[in-house]
Design an enzyme around this catalytic site. Structure first.
Site, short mmCIF file in Angstrom:
data_model
loop_
_atom_site.label_atom_id
_atom_site.label_comp_id
_atom_site.label_asym_id
_atom_site.label_seq_id
_atom_site.Cartn_x
_atom_site.Cartn_y
_atom_site.Cartn_z
N ASP A 1 55.68 -48.35 22.04
CA ASP A 1 55.57 -49.77 22.37
C ASP A 1 54.18 -50.23 21.94
OD1 ASP A 1 53.89 -48.63 24.25
OD2 ASP A 1 54.27 -50.22 25.69
N TYR B 1 62.62 -48.96 21.07
CA TYR B 1 61.74 -48.68 22.21
C TYR B 1 62.54 -48.42 23.47
CZ TYR B 1 59.27 -49.38 26.45
OH TYR B 1 58.84 -49.19 27.73
N GLU C 1 63.33 -51.72 32.03
CA GLU C 1 62.91 -51.84 30.64
C GLU C 1 63.35 -53.16 30.01
OE1 GLU C 1 60.74 -50.09 29.35
OE2 GLU C 1 60.73 -48.37 30.70
#
Length: 287
Positions: free
Chosen positions: A134, A116, A33
């Site tokens: 997102d 996020y 991520e």
DNA sequence: TATTCGTGGCG
DNA sequence: TCGCCAAGAAT
């Protein structure tokens, strides 16, 4: 419901990304991520593989020198992310017993982890129900739910509420739907040329039902790059990354003709912890 | 809330 | 060619 269409579609169509494979740890998800923030999947894949091979748990990364971390980050871009990931690893090792926390608030307290990323790790790393918002998800929701051609400016609370309303109550199912919403936006409901013919939600899409009206709202200004400090910083970092050791100022002077801008950028790299000056006046990646 | 922060591929 | 875009966060 949208979720009931996306769930089976994702189970059947999901791309085989390395961080989605069985056995991937929450740490592996967190690393992915970080790398995927504003960076395409194709560029992340090889770097993630190398990274996880070298630093399979947070304390491994925390123990690594900054220079090694920045070199491993390579040309993914936005190298401050590498610094923050390094710092996050140290926080996880010291404050969480080397285990990535599953709690959204604890995740969000880590360096470089925002709304996020915290929810993405909770959902994809731990299989929890967390609304993941997102750019892909915002676009899918804008179209399928609101009938708008694009998402427009972020409305943080409202966006979270929109996605929350779409998720099944069950943790594991919700996590799959969250991944599915992102996947849909990434490969079908794309920004430029959506492939509506391949969309599992075609019959439930408010935008399609409305005749795909063009987006007329405010556009986010496109970022320039040529001539910006970002470009200069990138060139300076490339020299420092590539060099085997400290370099003379002369070597850095060569990358940009405007001395004022060059010096400002070099200084900002020092401030950001992306570079340091050695005792003899040369420059290098931090030790 | 608006800017800033890299890099490279693609239509 | 070049504007647009790609799983955001920090300030």
């Amino acid at each position: 419901m949208l979720a009931e269409l996306i769930f089976p579609w994702f189970r059947a169509q999901a791309r085989d990304l390395p961080w989605r494979r069985p056995g991937t740890t929450p740490w592996g998800v967190l690393v992915s991520e970080f790398m995927l923030q504003q960076t395409p999947v194709a560029r992340v894949e090889p770097v993630w593989q190398d990274w996880m091979g070298r630093w399979p748990v947070p304390s491994d990364l925390a123990a690594a020198p900054r220079a090694d971390v920045l070199r491993a980050w390579g040309k993914l871009g936005y190298p401050r992310r590498a610094i923050r990931l390094h710092d996050a690893a140290a926080a996880i090792a010291e404050q969480h017993g080397d285990a990535v926390p599953s709690d959204v608030d604890a995740l969000e307290a880590l360096p470089g982890v925002g709304s996020y990323t915290a929810r993405a790790v909770a959902a994809f790393g731990f299989g929890l129900r967390a609304p993941v918002v997102d750019t892909n998800v915002r676009r899918v929701v804008a179209r399928a739910v609101h009938g708008q051609g694009d998402a427009g400016p972020a409305r943080t609370r409202a966006d979270l509420a929109d996605v929350d309303a779409l998720l099944p109550r069950d943790d594991a199912e919700a996590a799959v739907v969250s991944a599915g919403l992102m996947e849909l936006g990434a490969v079908v409901c794309t920004a430029r040329t959506p492939r509506c013919g391949s969309c599992p939600a075609l019959d439930r899409c408010a935008w399609v039902a409305a005749g795909k009206p063009a987006y007329d709202g405010p556009r986010k200004p496109v970022q320039g790059f040529a001539g910006t400090d970002r470009q200069v910083r990138g060139k300076l970092m490339d020299v420092l990354r590539t060099a085997p050791g400290p370099v003379e100022r002369i070597a850095l002077d060569a990358v940009w003709s405007d001395a004022g801008q060059r010096d400002r950028c070099l200084h900002s790299l020092l401030v950001d912890g992306l570079a340091e000056q050695t005792d003899d006046g040369r420059f290098a990646l931090p030790a």
